[in-house]
Design a protein around this motif. Structure first.
Motif, short mmCIF file in Angstrom:
data_model
loop_
_atom_site.label_atom_id
_atom_site.label_comp_id
_atom_site.label_asym_id
_atom_site.label_seq_id
_atom_site.Cartn_x
_atom_site.Cartn_y
_atom_site.Cartn_z
N UNK B 705 0.82 -1.21 0.00
CA UNK B 705 0.00 0.00 0.00
C UNK B 705 0.85 1.26 0.00
N UNK B 706 2.08 1.14 0.48
CA UNK B 706 2.98 2.30 0.55
C UNK B 706 3.91 2.37 -0.67
N UNK B 707 3.65 1.52 -1.66
CA UNK B 707 4.56 1.43 -2.79
C UNK B 707 3.88 1.93 -4.07
N UNK B 708 4.59 2.78 -4.80
CA UNK B 708 4.04 3.32 -6.04
C UNK B 708 3.96 2.26 -7.13
N UNK B 709 3.49 2.68 -8.31
CA UNK B 709 3.41 1.75 -9.43
C UNK B 709 4.81 1.24 -9.77
N UNK B 710 4.90 0.00 -10.21
CA UNK B 710 6.21 -0.57 -10.56
C UNK B 710 6.22 -0.95 -12.05
N UNK B 711 7.43 -0.99 -12.64
CA UNK B 711 7.53 -1.18 -14.09
C UNK B 711 7.01 -2.52 -14.61
N UNK B 712 6.66 -3.45 -13.71
CA UNK B 712 6.09 -4.72 -14.17
C UNK B 712 4.58 -4.59 -14.42
N UNK B 713 4.06 -3.35 -14.27
CA UNK B 713 2.63 -3.13 -14.51
C UNK B 713 1.80 -3.20 -13.25
N UNK B 714 2.45 -3.44 -12.11
CA UNK B 714 1.73 -3.45 -10.83
C UNK B 714 1.30 -2.02 -10.50
N UNK B 715 0.04 -1.82 -10.17
CA UNK B 715 -0.46 -0.48 -9.88
C UNK B 715 -0.06 -0.01 -8.50
N UNK B 716 -0.08 1.30 -8.31
CA UNK B 716 0.30 1.90 -7.03
C UNK B 716 -0.60 1.41 -5.91
N UNK B 717 0.01 1.26 -4.72
CA UNK B 717 -0.72 0.96 -3.49
C UNK B 717 -1.43 -0.39 -3.49
N UNK B 718 -1.01 -1.28 -4.36
CA UNK B 718 -1.56 -2.63 -4.35
C UNK B 718 -0.50 -3.58 -3.78
N UNK B 719 -0.89 -4.79 -3.37
CA UNK B 719 0.08 -5.70 -2.76
C UNK B 719 1.24 -6.02 -3.70
N UNK B 720 2.42 -6.24 -3.13
CA UNK B 720 3.53 -6.75 -3.93
C UNK B 720 3.53 -8.27 -3.79
N UNK B 721 4.44 -8.91 -4.51
CA UNK B 721 4.44 -10.37 -4.59
C UNK B 721 4.66 -10.99 -3.22
N UNK B 722 4.06 -12.15 -3.06
CA UNK B 722 4.11 -12.89 -1.82
C UNK B 722 5.32 -13.83 -1.82
#
Lengths: 262, 844
Positions: B705-722
């Motif tokens: 939630x504290x992380x901006x969009x990432x170049x892999x297409x993950x949108x801002x403030x969404x979970x990162x990989x588990x």
């Protein structure tokens, strides 16, 4: 001498971590094209030998891809660790894999050379000379017997069962590790008499062979829509678990080993 | 070949009642420990800190209210209320004071707190001002490190707010010799000291403190002996009366003199386990190889004919329930990262003996059965697997997995043993390893592993490459240069490596500051007494008394970083389909998508603060306009949005980690090295090294939630990989392909643990052949040098959720006889079929 890795064939899918089509963890290679037209077929895109468009999973996809044995082997080998641990390997399915005999045989031989156990799921419809060629490259054979009544068979699959029954006997006589599978289809063979007939046939085969009863499911339904085809079994519910148990008991009473599912 | 008794035993009504009683009410916060601690501290201000800790522990053991719950066979409760928790103001207290009125209603892990408790705590809190470990740690920390923490580059909050925990004491030894035996050992050590030794004073103080603690534990147990006796005297039910008398006898003798029967060993074990969690608030205090140190008592009693397997099972079940009686209240943010009231008391079965023989025994199976019976979060049940693990053990474990409770976690001896040896353990020690907390392997009762030292979000330094080290208008990271001027991928990658190195160095500073604060303010004599070589070295764990010392902060987001770097390399530098400026612009605008509600509310809060700081008015209209603009991203034009969509679709076509593609998987392997190899260079104040873990617990969600969009297409403030797994929904070729990708990572270098979650449909585990294939699948992953694996066997509820939120379940494969499919691509009616089938296949 030709390089078997370069033999070409046409497939429509490769499915890994299959645990219901032969022993252990297996990779299934689906070859395109079939001689039967089973009304319940859950892979209708497998029937035509030609590539075709299918709308599936929200996308328009071209089904059918020309590949070499080497290319397929590369994918099949990826799971070699799982085969070793589980006694699994590769299973050729379709369609009818034996209708692309050069490609399928070379693929099986290449798998054997890579130390991979081989298996086929077959309708048994190919010519006996063709089937005989395969047996040397197969560790395990799964063959369908859908019905003992020729007319019924013809009506529901568009092919007679005479050759198929003859081939099952010959495969068994050749000493192959053979299991008979019967898709249990509502209104076709989901009654005690028909299943008993098949079980009696299995009992009469040379050697000991098991019977797997595969309950009808409608997971192929979406594909018919994707191919713009009508689905014969629209609205028909999957096989009832209790009903399957009745049929299983009937088969076992004949005196053979039988189970539900692969 | 060894043979085991593996017949299933039915669960006793007692166990069901104990569980029902435990979960009847919301857990409660109690003040007794805090009051007794403060009372003691006030009287010992002139003493060395180690002795103050010991005397405070003594005061607590002597006076804290004790209770025996209805029908218990193994007794000892840290709180009056079931599942309650005590308070540990010596570590931190401000957060709880601030959350007094919200802690009961918060979403993650709520606790009830009475007005009376609040009043008691308010009374003691003023004493702790400027005396806590967290305050000292803040003072020790470099300002850059504090800034990095403020900006969520990494979060060492766990040990900043709490005790350390994360160790396994020598249960076997204490069960055998009792606290009196330990006291005598310590006294002998004390007598060896010379008053003229340079370190005489510190050693003497430490050893005397250990003796005080042993005494305290004995007194505590005897209070239970007396209570049980009193209860027996007034008990009208003859059966319960007899039970209480046995309990009384057990408490009187075993903890002090050591156990001679299995039942006594159970009681002894429990006092050790619970008192450790009265001494400090650290979590992950892990029982370790319970099946190994309990088996001799089981075997002896069975041979003598004085124990039945049924009763051994019932006692073990009782311990499993008791492990859930302990609880801990964390601050609201940490509670989200460790959601589920978990204390991560990791208990281990199976594996090898120190001599390299198979260690599986009948107790190993009793442990599996206990988890089946209780189906509770504690203990975190782990099993060790090696080439010689019996198949029946794997099958029984698979049966437990099939219940869908997410246990056990499977660990690979063949990777972990060499990994520990690479960190200095002997072969024998490494073979005796157990798991701490979530997934951290270590040599039991010889290690202070500091295993959960921080969460390090590997995506955040990547964000800072694009902003030249700026975050929210502040220079948080290095100035690695204007990203739009990078002409080669190597330039880009190098900037990322520099940002990573910089933040790893700040992380080390922060962790070492906290480490020093614990040594100065909270050395722990009771736990140190049971870990080698504290007594012979004459110092506490916190001062470096353990034989092995590590600091293990865990990096997470490997999949996102690998996919991001690979996408940038492919699209920008190899294929030149987009420029790095376009990429940067898309990331800054979250690919033209709106923001999540929670993210917007945070942004508005910041904006409002900015406005009012500048003396500008903050009206409802202004905020409303901003809200809508952010939600719909109306700041972007339609043309821009179309360009972003095109970029997203290009990214979608770039191969991703998790699909058994060697080139991409090697990228992931090398991305992980950017963290793991760098970290190995640093040392902690206890004389040990840093070692990396690769797992986020559940922090990938709140920190995402504290992380901006990432170049892999993950949108801002969404979970990162588990964990070390592929990014959610990016693996498309089933379990073997994903697992092959994960096995490409170098697991051995991440000796603080890696975590790999997989989801399975119950049909994949149906029947004996399903269980066998599943067990074989795990073995094959371990043949490929995977380290850890755990499974969610999806329930009917999960499938219903997948139906409602297909985006989150793109890779969920359902398998039904002869056919498999991605669940979310099926039509509603077919999905319903499968959902209905789930229940049926479950028990097959």
């Amino acid at each position: 001498m030709h390089n078997i890795l370069e033999t070409k064939g046409r497939i429509f899918d490769i499915q890994r971590y299959s645990i219901h089509d032969g022993p252990g963890i297996r990779t299934i290679v689906f070859l395109k094209g079939c001689a039967l037209r089973c009304r319940w077929c859950c892979n209708p895109e497998s029937q035509s030998f030609e590539p075709q468009n299918m709308f599936f999973g929200g996308k328009n996809e071209l089904v059918g891809e020309d590949v070499t044995v080497g290319e397929v082997l590369k994918t099949v080998q990826k799971d070699i660790f799982y085969y070793r641990r589980s006694g699994g390997g590769v299973t050729l399915s379709g369609g009818e894999a034996m209708l692309q005999p050069d490609f399928a045989n070379d693929l099986l031989e290449a798998c054997h050379m890579a130390g991979i156990n081989t298996c086929i799921e077959t309708t048994g419809i190919a010519k006996w000379e063709v089937i005989e060629r395969f047996l040397g490259n197969l560790d395990y054979v799964l063959m369908d017997i859908k019905h003992m009544n020729n007319e019924k068979h013809l009506e529901y699959t568009k092919q007679p069962n005479t050759k198929i029954i003859e081939h099952a006997i010959k495969i068994a006589a050749a000493g192959a590790d053979l299991t008979i599978r019967t898709p249990v289809i509502p209104g076709f063979n989901d009654n005690v008499e028909d299943i008993e007939d098949i079980a009696k046939f299995v009992k009469l085969l040379p050697g000991e062979h098991h019977l797997h009863l595969l309950p009808y499911h409608r997971l192929g339904e979406d594909k018919y829509a994707g191919l713009n085809r009508d689905y014969f079994y629209k609205g028909i519910p999957p096989m009832d678990t209790e009903r399957m148990k009745v049929l299983l008991d009937a088969a076992k009473r004949v005196g053979i080993e039988a189970q539900i599912g692969g | 070949m060894k043979q085991f008794d593996t017949t299933d035993l039915p669960v006793k009504p007692r166990i069901k009642k104990l569980i029902a009683d435990l979960f009847e009410k919301l857990p409660e916060i109690e003040a007794d420990r805090a009051v007794l601690l403060t009372q003691s501290y006030k009287q010992t201000e002139n003493l060395p800190i180690i002795k103050r800790r010991a005397l405070a522990f003594y005061n607590i053991c002597e006076n804290i209210p004790i209770t025996i719950r209805d029908m218990e066979l193994v007794v000892g409760s840290a709180t009056k209320a079931p599942r309650g928790c005590q308070v540990f103001p010596e570590y931190s207290y401000e957060w709880l004071e601030a959350e007094f009125d919200t802690v009961e209603k918060r979403e993650a892990d709520p606790f009830y707190i009475s007005e009376e408790t609040k009043a008691k705590l308010k009374e003691v809190y003023p004493y702790w001002k400027n005396k806590t470990t967290s305050e000292l740690a803040t003072a020790y920390m470099a300002p850059e490190a504090r800034l990095a923490i403020e900006h969520n580059m990494f979060t060492p909050g766990n040990y900043f707010y709490n005790g350390i925990g994360h160790f396994t004491v020598d249960y076997g030894k204490i069960i055998k010799i009792g606290y009196r035996g330990l006291m005598e050992e310590t006294a002998a050590e004390l007598s060896k000291l010379n008053i003229f030794d340079a370190d005489y004073i510190r050693r003497k103080e430490f050893l005397e403190s250990v003796i005080i603690c042993c005494d305290a534990a004995t007194i505590y147990a005897k209070r239970y002996a007396a209570l049980a006796k009193d209860m027996a005297d007034s008990c009208p039910d003859p059966e319960r009366k007899a039970e209480l008398l046995t309990i009384s006898k057990n408490c009187k003798k075993a903890p002090e003199y050591g156990a001679t029967s299995f039942y006594e060993a159970c009681q002894c074990f429990w006092f050790i386990q619970m008192l450790l969690q009265v001494e400090s608030s650290g979590h992950s205090i892990s029982p370790g190889r319970f099946d190994q140190y309990m088996y001799p008592y089981y075997k002896a009693d069975m041979d003598k004919g004085i124990l039945t397997r049924e009763f051994a099972q019932e006692l073990t079940d009782c311990i499993w329930v008791k492990l859930n009686d302990l609880n801990k209240c964390r601050d609201a943010a940490s509670a989200e990262g460790f959601a589920g009231y978990s204390l991560f008391q990791n208990l281990c079965a199976g594996g090898q003996t120190e001599d390299g023989l198979d260690a599986t025994n009948d107790m190993s199976f009793i442990c599996i059965q206990a988890s089946m019976h209780t189906r509770l979060p504690a203990p975190s049940f782990s099993v060790r697997v090696w080439n010689g693990t019996p198949n029946i053990f794997m099958i029984k474990c698979a049966e437990l997995t099939r219940t869908g409770i997410g246990l056990p976690a499977y660990y690979n001896d063949e990777v972990i043993i060499p990994a520990l040896m690479s960190r200095g353990a002997t072969l024998q020690e490494a073979r005796g390893y157990n798991i701490i907390g979530c997934v951290e392997p270590q040599v039991p009762h010889k290690t202070d592993g500091w295993h959960d030292a921080a969460f390090f979000n590997m995506c955040r330094p990547l964000e800072l490459v694009f902003s030249n080290g700026m975050d929210k208008g502040v220079q948080v990271g290095l100035k690695t240069g204007d990203v739009t001027k990078f002409n080669t991928f190597d330039q880009f990658l190098n900037a990322y490596k520099l940002q990573m190195q910089y933040f790893i160095q700040l992380l080390v500073n922060a962790d070492n500051a906290i480490d020093c604060a614990h040594a100065d303010r909270c050395p722990l004599p009771f736990q140190s007494a049971m870990i080698d070589d504290c007594i012979t070295k004459g110092k506490s764990l916190q001062e470096g008394g353990a034989k092995y010392n590590f600091t293990g902060p865990q990096g997470f987001g490997i999949a996102n970083v690998a996919d991001s770097l690979y996408a940038i390399k492919t699209l920008v530098y190899d294929e030149k389909k987009v420029t790095i400026s376009q990429y940067k612009d898309a990331l800054m605008n979250n690919f033209g998508k709106g923001y999540t509600k929670k993210a917007i509310s945070n942004m508005l809060k910041e904006a409002a603060e900015h406005l009012s700081a500048q003396g500008k008015p903050v009206t409802k209209e202004i905020l409303n306009d901003m809200f809508e603009a952010l939600r719909d991203n109306t700041l972007c034009t339609d043309a821009e949005k179309a360009a972003y969509d095109k970029l997203l679709s290009l990214i979608d076509d770039v191969p991703k980690y998790g699909n058994d593609i060697e080139e991409v998987d090697m990228f992931a392997r090398n991305s992980a090295y950017i963290y793991t190899r760098e970290l190995e260079k640093y040392k902690n104040p206890r004389g040990g090294m840093y070692q990396a873990g690769l797992y986020p617990v559940s922090a990938n969600v709140p920190l995402g939630e504290q992380t901006g969009a990432t170049p892999d297409g993950r949108l801002a403030n969404t979970p990162v990989a588990d964990g070390v797994g592929p990014f959610s929904g990016k693996d498309k070729f089933g379990p073997t392909a994903a697992t092959n990708s994960v096995s490409v990572l170098d697991h051995a270098i991440a000796s603080n643990g890696t975590l790999y979650n997989q989801k399975f449909h119950p049909s994949a585990l149906a029947g004996l052949s399903g269980l066998q294939s599943f067990a074989d699948y795990i073995r094959a992953y371990f043949d490929r040098k995977g380290m850890h694996m755990q499974f969610n066997v999806v329930s009917r509820e999960t499938l219903l959720d997948a139906q409602a939120h297909p985006d989150q379940y793109k890779s969920l494969v359902v398998r039904v006889a002869g056919y498999s499919a991605l669940f979310t691509t099926l039509s509603k009616s077919l999905q319903d079929d499968i959902i209905n089938r789930t229940e049926q296949t479950f028990g097959m």
